[in-house]
Design a protein around this motif. Structure first.
Motif, mmCIF file in Angstrom:
data_model
loop_
_atom_site.group_PDB
_atom_site.id
_atom_site.type_symbol
_atom_site.label_atom_id
_atom_site.label_comp_id
_atom_site.label_asym_id
_atom_site.label_seq_id
_atom_site.Cartn_x
_atom_site.Cartn_y
_atom_site.Cartn_z
ATOM 1 N N GLN A 28 0.796 -0.983 0.022
ATOM 2 C CA GLN A 28 -0.569 -0.187 0.384
ATOM 3 C C GLN A 28 0.576 0.979 -0.155
ATOM 4 O O GLN A 28 0.441 2.029 -0.708
ATOM 5 N N THR A 40 -1.047 -1.464 -4.279
ATOM 6 C CA THR A 40 -2.302 -1.575 -3.751
ATOM 7 C C THR A 40 -3.249 0.016 -3.301
ATOM 8 O O THR A 40 -2.579 0.385 -3.103
ATOM 9 N N THR A 41 -4.223 -0.257 -3.464
ATOM 10 C CA THR A 41 -5.364 0.857 -3.001
ATOM 11 C C THR A 41 -5.436 0.807 -1.336
ATOM 12 O O THR A 41 -4.850 -0.696 -0.575
ATOM 13 N N ALA A 42 -6.247 1.810 -0.870
ATOM 14 C CA ALA A 42 -6.262 1.786 0.468
ATOM 15 C C ALA A 42 -7.786 1.418 0.684
ATOM 16 O O ALA A 42 -7.927 1.336 2.156
#
Length: 220
Positions: free
Chosen positions: A139, A144-146
């Motif tokens: 992250q 990757t997204t939050a």
């Protein structure tokens, strides 16, 4: 020195024999006589190394932990991205569950409530901690997204892998496990990775699971 090597080999034969018996009949139904016969060692030799069936089970779990820990350390020492490392760790364990009798037996004993007085939670906690750190790094690096917190992702990935391998074991004796783990990771990638990075992440997934020597490559 020769005597020590002979003792080491005998102990190894006992563990491999025990792993085979446990695979076939489970821990509860396994007997020391079956383990002795399958191992090709005398009862006396077996008792020289292990005082009970429970001692053999504990040794199998310890050996499985050693094998998987050393393999994980080698993977984590590479310069792969955090997301890729998580994929490699899952694929490596999947392949060992297919091919390594000690790992198969150790994992089975860890989750078998008939083996020890209380479930062994440390391996699960260790894996969740490792994947939590990797998910945080992924992250932080924008892989990757939050949307999904890293600790939540880790708490999902490890039980998901456990469930996938148990169902694979029940249905196919784990013959399809690497392919099923790849499917698990495709779902995870689509859930965790931003749309603009999805094609790159899916290509990474293909690269990991079709690398030379991978079972998934052999299945295609």
């Amino acid at each position: 020195m020769v005597q020590q090597e002979r003792a080491r080999l005998t102990r190894e034969k006992i563990l491999l024999g025990a792993a085979d018996v446990i695979r076939r009949v489970g821990y509860a139904k396994a007997s020391l006589g079956q383990i002795s016969e399958t191992s090709g060692v005398t009862r006396g030799a077996l008792y020289f190394h292990f005082g009970s069936k429970l001692d053999i089970a504990a040794a199998l779990v310890d050996e499985q932990h050693r094998i998987t820990r050393e393999a994980s350390e080698m993977i984590l020492a590479t310069d792969a991205s955090a997301l890729e490392l998580m994929m490699h760790l899952c694929l490596d364990l999947a392949q060992r569950l297919v091919a390594d009798p000690i790992v198969r037996a150790g994992v089975r004993l860890t989750s078998d409530t008939s083996t020890f007085d209380s479930p062994i939670g440390d391996p699960f906690r260790d894996w969740i901690e490792t994947f939590g750190a990797l998910a945080t790094r992924a992250q932080d690096n924008g892989e990757t997204t939050a949307t999904v917190p890293p600790d939540m992702a880790a708490r999902f990935i490890i039980p998901a892998f456990t469930g996938v391998q148990l169902v694979s074991d029940t249905l196919t004796g784990r013959e399809d496990l690497p392919g099923r783990v790849r499917e698990m990771w495709e779902i995870l990638v689509r859930a965790l990775v931003a749309a603009e990075n999805l094609a790159t992440a899916l290509q990474m997934l293909d690269d990991v699971f079709t690398a030379p020597g991978s079972d998934e490559e052999a299945m295609r």
